[in-house]
Every structure is written in C-alpha cells, then in structure tokens.
Motif scaffolding. Sequence first.
Motif, PDB file in Angstrom:
ATOM      1  N   ALA A 165       0.835  -1.206   0.000  1.00  0.00           N
ATOM      2  CA  ALA A 165       0.000   0.000   0.000  1.00  0.00           C
ATOM      3  C   ALA A 165       0.869   1.255   0.000  1.00  0.00           C
ATOM      4  O   ALA A 165       0.547   2.252  -0.668  1.00  0.00           O
ATOM      5  N   LEU A 166       1.991   1.228   0.742  1.00  0.00           N
ATOM      6  CA  LEU A 166       2.922   2.351   0.717  1.00  0.00           C
ATOM      7  C   LEU A 166       3.495   2.570  -0.679  1.00  0.00           C
ATOM      8  O   LEU A 166       3.600   3.704  -1.164  1.00  0.00           O
ATOM      9  N   ALA A 167       3.856   1.459  -1.346  1.00  0.00           N
ATOM     10  CA  ALA A 167       4.370   1.582  -2.710  1.00  0.00           C
ATOM     11  C   ALA A 167       3.309   2.142  -3.650  1.00  0.00           C
ATOM     12  O   ALA A 167       3.610   2.966  -4.528  1.00  0.00           O
ATOM     13  N   ALA A 168       2.046   1.729  -3.473  1.00  0.00           N
ATOM     14  CA  ALA A 168       0.967   2.258  -4.312  1.00  0.00           C
ATOM     15  C   ALA A 168       0.774   3.752  -4.088  1.00  0.00           C
ATOM     16  O   ALA A 168       0.538   4.514  -5.040  1.00  0.00           O
ATOM     17  N   LEU A 169       0.869   4.193  -2.829  1.00  0.00           N
ATOM     18  CA  LEU A 169       0.745   5.626  -2.544  1.00  0.00           C
ATOM     19  C   LEU A 169       1.884   6.423  -3.174  1.00  0.00           C
ATOM     20  O   LEU A 169       1.676   7.517  -3.713  1.00  0.00           O
ATOM     21  N   LEU A 170       3.100   5.884  -3.100  1.00  0.00           N
ATOM     22  CA  LEU A 170       4.230   6.584  -3.713  1.00  0.00           C
ATOM     23  C   LEU A 170       4.085   6.656  -5.235  1.00  0.00           C
ATOM     24  O   LEU A 170       4.348   7.704  -5.850  1.00  0.00           O
ATOM     25  N   ALA A 171       3.652   5.550  -5.840  1.00  0.00           N
ATOM     26  CA  ALA A 171       3.435   5.571  -7.285  1.00  0.00           C
ATOM     27  C   ALA A 171       2.321   6.540  -7.656  1.00  0.00           C
ATOM     28  O   ALA A 171       2.411   7.272  -8.657  1.00  0.00           O
TER      29      ALA A 171
END
Length: 473
Positions: A83-89
């Motif tokens: 989820a953190l990676a999705a937010l950064l993307a």
Amino acid sequence: MSAPPATIAATPAGVPTARQLRTHLRRARSRHHDHSLGEVLGDAYVIVLFTGMYGWFAISASRDLLDSPTVGQAEPGVRWWLALAALLAGAGLAWRGLRALGPLLVTPATQSWATSAPVDRRAWLAPRFVLLLAGAAVGTAVLGLAVAALGGASDPATLGWAAAAGAAWGAAALALSVVAQSSRAGRRWPAVAGAAPMVVAAVVTAVVVLLGHLGDGLPRPAVTPTVALFALALPLAGLGTIRAVRALPQVDRATLTTGAQFANAAATATILLDPSLLTGLVESRRWRRIGRVSSRRLLPGPAWWAFLQADVRRLRRHPSALLLWVTLIGVQYAAALALPGLAGAAQVVFAYLAANRLTGGLRSISRSPGLRRALGGSDALLRGIHVVVPAVGAGLWWLLTLPTVEPGPSWLAPTLALGVVAAAFRAGTRPPINYGGATVNTPFGMMPVDLVRQGSRGPALLAALVLVQLFLG
C-alpha cells in the motif's frame, strides 16, 4: 534629469489593476448568469452529500472485501508495504498530472484579453493559486482520511493526523508544481521530483515480492508515522507556498494555455465518452517532445516485413510503453501476494493493459483511412501486420506471470491469452464514435445504449474473460 526609481509607476497610466479587471468581469458574467447563490450552494451540498455517502460505502465495502476469504489472506506487513508503494506511485503520477495540467491555467479568451494585457501577473493569478491550494489540501486530506480508514484505523486522533498529513503534502505538491511551472527550460528538478517516488515504489515492490517468494516478509510497523509525515510536509508546504507566490510573475502565457488544452480535452472526452480525444492530444505532445529521431534504413523484403519493422521501431521511440509493460509484471506479482484470491482476474486485466500499450501502430492505421490508402494493401492485411507486436507482447507477458496464478484446466490459459489479444485488437480498431444511436429511458435518466456499446468495444470482451477466469480458474 531622470526621476528616481521610487517615483516610477509600476504600471502604465490608465491600465486597470487586476482587482478592477476581475470585478468588471464578475459583473459582466453576473448579467448572463441565471442561477442564484442559493441554487449554487444547494448543488454543492448535494455533491458533498453524495460524495460522502458513496465514498464511505466504498471504503466499508473495500475493508470487507480485504477481510473476506474470497481474496485470500495475506501477511499484514505485505499489504502495508505494498500500500505504501501504491501511494508513492500515485504521488508520482499525480505530480505528472499537475505538470501536464499546469496547474495554473486560463481559457483562450482570458489569454487574449487579460494575460496579454499589461496587468500585474501576480495579482491576477494569486486568487487562482489560493483556490487551487485550498482545493488540493482538502482533496488530499480526504484521501489521507480514506487511506487510514481503509487500513483499519478507527481512532479519531489517528484519522485526524492522517488527514493533516494528506493536506500538508497536497498543499506542498501544488505549490511546488506552480514553482515548476514558472521555471526556465533546462531545470531537471521537476522531472526528478516526479520520478523519485515512482523509483522508490518500484524498489519497495521488488523487495516485498522477492522476500515474499523466499518465504519471509517485511514486518508491519507498530505505529503508522502520520505525525512524522505531517511534520515533514508542513515546512515543505510553507516554503513551497512562499516560492510559488514569488514565482507567479514568471508564469508565462504559453504554460497557462498548455494546461487549458489538456483540461478541455479531458472534459470533452469525459462528456462525449470518447477517450481518443484525450489520448490523441497526449500522443501528439509526446511525439513533439521527441522532436528529432535518428533515421535508419529498413531491412529489404516484402511490404509486410517493412511494416512490421516500422511498428517495432515505433516502440524504440516510445520507451514508456515498454516501461509500463515491465512495470505491470511487478504489479501482477505484488497483486498475487496481496490478493491471492484475485490473482487470476488481475492477470487478465493487467495483460490487457500491457498489450493495449503496444497497439500504437494498430490505432494509427485504424483511425486514418488516408494512411491505409497511401500504404496500399487490404485493411485486413494492414491490421493483421500491426497486431503482431501486441500479440507477441501479450504472450510473453502471460508466460512471465504464470507463476503468480494456480494452474487450472490446460485449455484455460491459452484461451485467456488469445482473448486478451482479441480484446486489445477490438479496442485498437474501434471506429470513430457515432453519436446518432438510440437511447433508452431508464429510472436514472436517458441512457445512450448505442454510445455505451461503442465505447465498450474491447473492455466488454475483457469483462467476459475476467468472469471466465473467476468461475473456471
């Protein structure tokens, strides 16, 4: 003797100030506006009410779906880091969207009659900037609140800090994008600011996927660092706002109208249900940015061989399509870890997206009868040649993502792969939208069924493939 600098007028005599010009335009619009303030506030209340109701329903339904056995259970740390990676993307994509939109923009009439006049540019753009800054802060605050609620947070303090962190980061991004809009050509920090979160997201996803397949996983942090995120974003938002206000006079007319073209194309594509109006503008901008390419001779052979080489060379000059093709492989592996029960359906959808990005030559051929007549040969032959690259790309993508799904019937995987190619082919060869079709009166209003049918050419077949995979996979 010349007058001292303090006595020189800032603007020529007789030129109205930005406030006077804005007041005059507001009065002129009010004479042609038949809606009262109460009606406008009532419409705003209805929009906010429905957004809140349906938004909270979507959050509740998503939380129930993540906890249901249908999607399968995953490690909490895996979902947290993904989820953190999705937010950064998403942050990187939002930055690119702000850069494409402006974010400060004016209509062509305003460009001709206001921004081309000797009016104080900062005073003219300052109210727009304030409204955009407030809108970005409110929107990202709601997004932060939704993300925290979706993650299972129920403490009011946690939800409040998440909303505050979202608002601070949204205001900082908007202010810095205005600074980037006024920057001179050659500065690379706007590109770095957009690429950095996406690179970090790719690294985080790769680490989580690698550790997940090795049998380990990153632990979920005991406390979500919303307070730290807010403390980090607050000075950045303040500094960005100060620099944006100072940079408003350097925002030129070209950048103000470039974003307006993008916004008008997006609005028109949404109203007319024709995404090609927006994608055509995006493609033309991309090819103009390339500017100059190196010319090389094609290998000798028949006509179909030359067309195929030209289609392959198109991909070399459009590296973002190959980058997205590779990125979707990592996204599929991440989806298989986070949502193991939906890995098969995700494979079908992502395979379609990967193949659809390789259909640039097919779309160009299908949308230009003059180009087909100039190249010669039948339409079926030209389209058949230009579907080779998407078919090979979809097949290779499918083979590379086979370890993410459980094996089903032996005939299912080839059938789904061929169906994905057929869906991409149907979407790439869609004719121009015809707006003279029939409509049906429904309880929700007039529904243009023929328009929806034309727009669903390709996605409708994809939906059928997803259902086949869910029931038979």
